[in-house]
Motif scaffolding. Sequence first.
Motif, PDB file in Angstrom:
ATOM      1  N   LEU A 170       5.982  18.826 -15.469  1.00 43.40           N
ATOM      2  CA  LEU A 170       4.949  20.094 -15.303  1.00 43.40           C
ATOM      3  C   LEU A 170       4.007  20.168 -16.484  1.00 43.40           C
ATOM      4  O   LEU A 170       4.611  20.366 -17.552  1.00 43.40           O
ATOM      5  CB  LEU A 170       5.773  21.377 -15.014  1.00 43.40           C
ATOM      6  N   PRO A 171       2.668  20.293 -16.051  1.00 42.83           N
ATOM      7  CA  PRO A 171       1.814  20.430 -17.255  1.00 42.83           C
ATOM      8  C   PRO A 171       1.980  21.704 -18.114  1.00 42.83           C
ATOM      9  O   PRO A 171       2.379  22.842 -17.198  1.00 42.83           O
ATOM     10  CB  PRO A 171       0.565  20.507 -16.734  1.00 42.83           C
ATOM     11  N   THR A 172       1.768  22.033 -19.391  1.00 35.62           N
ATOM     12  CA  THR A 172       1.817  23.024 -19.964  1.00 35.62           C
ATOM     13  C   THR A 172       0.394  23.824 -20.253  1.00 35.62           C
ATOM     14  O   THR A 172      -0.332  23.145 -20.716  1.00 35.62           O
ATOM     15  CB  THR A 172       2.585  22.894 -21.134  1.00 35.62           C
ATOM     16  N   SER A 173       0.301  25.099 -19.618  1.00 37.81           N
ATOM     17  CA  SER A 173      -1.180  25.477 -19.937  1.00 37.81           C
ATOM     18  C   SER A 173      -0.825  27.181 -20.003  1.00 37.81           C
ATOM     19  O   SER A 173       0.244  27.727 -19.743  1.00 37.81           O
ATOM     20  CB  SER A 173      -1.934  25.418 -18.718  1.00 37.81           C
ATOM     21  N   ARG A 174      -1.978  27.809 -20.473  1.00 38.30           N
ATOM     22  CA  ARG A 174      -1.871  29.312 -20.451  1.00 38.30           C
ATOM     23  C   ARG A 174      -1.687  29.991 -19.138  1.00 38.30           C
ATOM     24  O   ARG A 174      -2.580  29.486 -18.123  1.00 38.30           O
ATOM     25  CB  ARG A 174      -2.971  29.827 -21.229  1.00 38.30           C
ATOM     26  N   PRO A 175      -0.934  31.010 -18.866  1.00 35.88           N
ATOM     27  CA  PRO A 175      -1.084  31.233 -17.391  1.00 35.88           C
ATOM     28  C   PRO A 175      -2.252  31.907 -16.789  1.00 35.88           C
ATOM     29  O   PRO A 175      -2.393  31.575 -15.452  1.00 35.88           O
ATOM     30  CB  PRO A 175      -0.143  32.746 -17.566  1.00 35.88           C
ATOM     31  N   GLU A 176      -3.107  32.413 -17.734  1.00 35.15           N
ATOM     32  CA  GLU A 176      -4.311  32.837 -17.188  1.00 35.15           C
ATOM     33  C   GLU A 176      -5.556  31.741 -16.986  1.00 35.15           C
ATOM     34  O   GLU A 176      -6.293  32.074 -16.249  1.00 35.15           O
ATOM     35  CB  GLU A 176      -5.050  34.086 -18.188  1.00 35.15           C
ATOM     36  N   GLU A 177      -4.935  30.560 -17.377  1.00 40.89           N
ATOM     37  CA  GLU A 177      -6.061  29.354 -17.078  1.00 40.89           C
ATOM     38  C   GLU A 177      -5.665  28.611 -15.941  1.00 40.89           C
ATOM     39  O   GLU A 177      -6.437  27.729 -15.704  1.00 40.89           O
ATOM     40  CB  GLU A 177      -6.069  28.803 -18.597  1.00 40.89           C
ATOM     41  N   GLU A 178      -4.530  28.820 -15.414  1.00 42.84           N
ATOM     42  CA  GLU A 178      -4.102  28.009 -14.069  1.00 42.84           C
ATOM     43  C   GLU A 178      -5.006  28.430 -12.957  1.00 42.84           C
ATOM     44  O   GLU A 178      -5.592  29.378 -12.752  1.00 42.84           O
ATOM     45  CB  GLU A 178      -2.639  28.521 -13.918  1.00 42.84           C
ATOM     46  N   PRO A 179      -5.215  27.291 -12.152  1.00 42.22           N
ATOM     47  CA  PRO A 179      -5.960  27.106 -10.891  1.00 42.22           C
ATOM     48  C   PRO A 179      -5.545  28.618 -10.020  1.00 42.22           C
ATOM     49  O   PRO A 179      -6.651  28.912  -9.362  1.00 42.22           O
ATOM     50  CB  PRO A 179      -5.645  26.050 -10.413  1.00 42.22           C
ATOM     51  N   ALA A 180      -4.401  28.698 -10.000  1.00 41.23           N
ATOM     52  CA  ALA A 180      -4.234  30.023  -9.035  1.00 41.23           C
ATOM     53  C   ALA A 180      -3.631  30.943  -9.414  1.00 41.23           C
ATOM     54  O   ALA A 180      -2.833  31.876  -9.035  1.00 41.23           O
ATOM     55  CB  ALA A 180      -3.092  29.499  -7.965  1.00 41.23           C
ATOM     56  N   ALA A 181      -4.168  31.334 -10.929  1.00 39.33           N
ATOM     57  CA  ALA A 181      -3.821  32.297 -11.657  1.00 39.33           C
ATOM     58  C   ALA A 181      -4.339  33.762 -11.017  1.00 39.33           C
ATOM     59  O   ALA A 181      -3.683  34.908 -11.123  1.00 39.33           O
ATOM     60  CB  ALA A 181      -4.177  32.494 -13.190  1.00 39.33           C
ATOM     61  N   TYR A 182      -5.357  33.920 -10.350  1.00 38.38           N
ATOM     62  CA  TYR A 182      -6.001  34.834  -9.787  1.00 38.38           C
ATOM     63  C   TYR A 182      -6.250  34.723  -8.359  1.00 38.38           C
ATOM     64  O   TYR A 182      -6.499  33.622  -7.829  1.00 38.38           O
ATOM     65  CB  TYR A 182      -7.347  35.393 -10.417  1.00 38.38           C
ATOM     66  N   GLY A 183      -6.430  35.886  -7.666  1.00 40.71           N
ATOM     67  CA  GLY A 183      -6.516  35.671  -6.001  1.00 40.71           C
ATOM     68  C   GLY A 183      -8.104  35.015  -5.749  1.00 40.71           C
ATOM     69  O   GLY A 183      -8.860  35.467  -6.588  1.00 40.71           O
ATOM     70  N   THR A 184      -8.122  34.460  -4.629  1.00 42.08           N
ATOM     71  CA  THR A 184      -9.382  33.647  -4.217  1.00 42.08           C
ATOM     72  C   THR A 184     -10.211  35.002  -3.706  1.00 42.08           C
ATOM     73  O   THR A 184     -11.602  34.559  -3.805  1.00 42.08           O
ATOM     74  CB  THR A 184      -9.230  32.902  -3.273  1.00 42.08           C
TER      75      THR A 184
END
Length: 406
Positions: A170-184
């Motif tokens: 699994l890639p490591t990234s900041r939570p707020e930068e992930e593609p599905a971090a916020y509602g569409t």
Amino acid sequence: MLAAFTFNTAENLPIGLLGLISESLRVPVSAVGLLVTGYGVTVAVASVPLAHVMRAVPRRHVLTGVLAVLVVASLVAALATSYWLLLVARLLTALAQALFWAVMGPVAVGLFAPAVRGRVVGALSVAGSLALVLGVPLGTWLGQRNGWPVPVAMPAALGLGSLLTIALLLPTSRPEEEPAAYGTSPDARRFGIVLAAGTLSAAGAFTGYTYLTKFLDDVSGFSPSAVTALLSVFGVACVAGVTVTGLLLDRFPRAVLAAAVASQTVGMLGLHAAGTDPVAAVGFLVLMGGAIGPVFMTTQNAMLHCAPGRTDMALAANSGSYNAGIAAGAALGGLVLPLAGVRGTFLAGGLLTLGACAVLLAGRLLAGQRTGEASADRAAAGAVGAAGASGAVVVGEGGDGTEPSA
């Protein structure tokens, strides 16, 4: 999917091992039942606080951490020689599961294009549902032949496989930068409506489902062996329901939620009304089983769209409220049972689920009203703009500086 299957199996394993654990640890069956009830209450209470505390930690680290807790707690539970040590191990597993369901959804769907994310949610839900069809029966079988510690240790091996896969790939990234971090499509009103409908539906389902075995025995008149077979049919219907719903989730996200809640309502009220007829009982049982899994799945999917903030917090709220509904439903069924009999538990559960239908309908009506008001505002703004433009022409043509009439 393997992690979802493992957590759901670990959560429900004591259901098939009640007698074995009770006899081995010399505690009442009701105390062993607390291993399941306490688990659900812990998930309900801890989901949002844990998601908030861990909101800045990379998801890869969170998932490997919760799976490590699952592995260790499962081994401790299998080696427990006292009831209290077993209970502590169970509650630790519940804390890990509470955080797992909050972060797993955004991580999984974020790896795929938005157009197919509903199918990803469906795949995860199928894995979770298989725990009731395969995991718990297999655990019960192992426990009857080898003692209860063997199946209780089983999630440790499965959890270790998931842990290593996620840690390595699994890639490591900041939570707020992930593609599905916020509602569409963030919508606080829709978020509240889905949350309320899901909670009512969970409470309604488990008001009756908790006493399903007693219903099939006392009301429908099935033999013990037939009841066991029907419980398997119920589980298969649940898997089939989430499989079919997953295929439709991307195209009709709102319709499938309403259809699932409505199907559960019909199934529960149908069992109350016609459960004395064996054929009708099987039909309504299948309908109810095919709806319970999709309800939670579709509310989880809705959170990925309408979350007013971070999706992990919305999913934590949804998981917590759903588990609170389960606990409340089981408690309500226990109150209704001595007053109205086991048929009364399905009537009460069906009415609660009908309330969930009413909440969804009210949400649709409010959304339609809001859309109509917005359209009217746009039309009025357009009319004012047109009138203003016309007035400017008149003034220009007349040249007398007089104010044009409205």
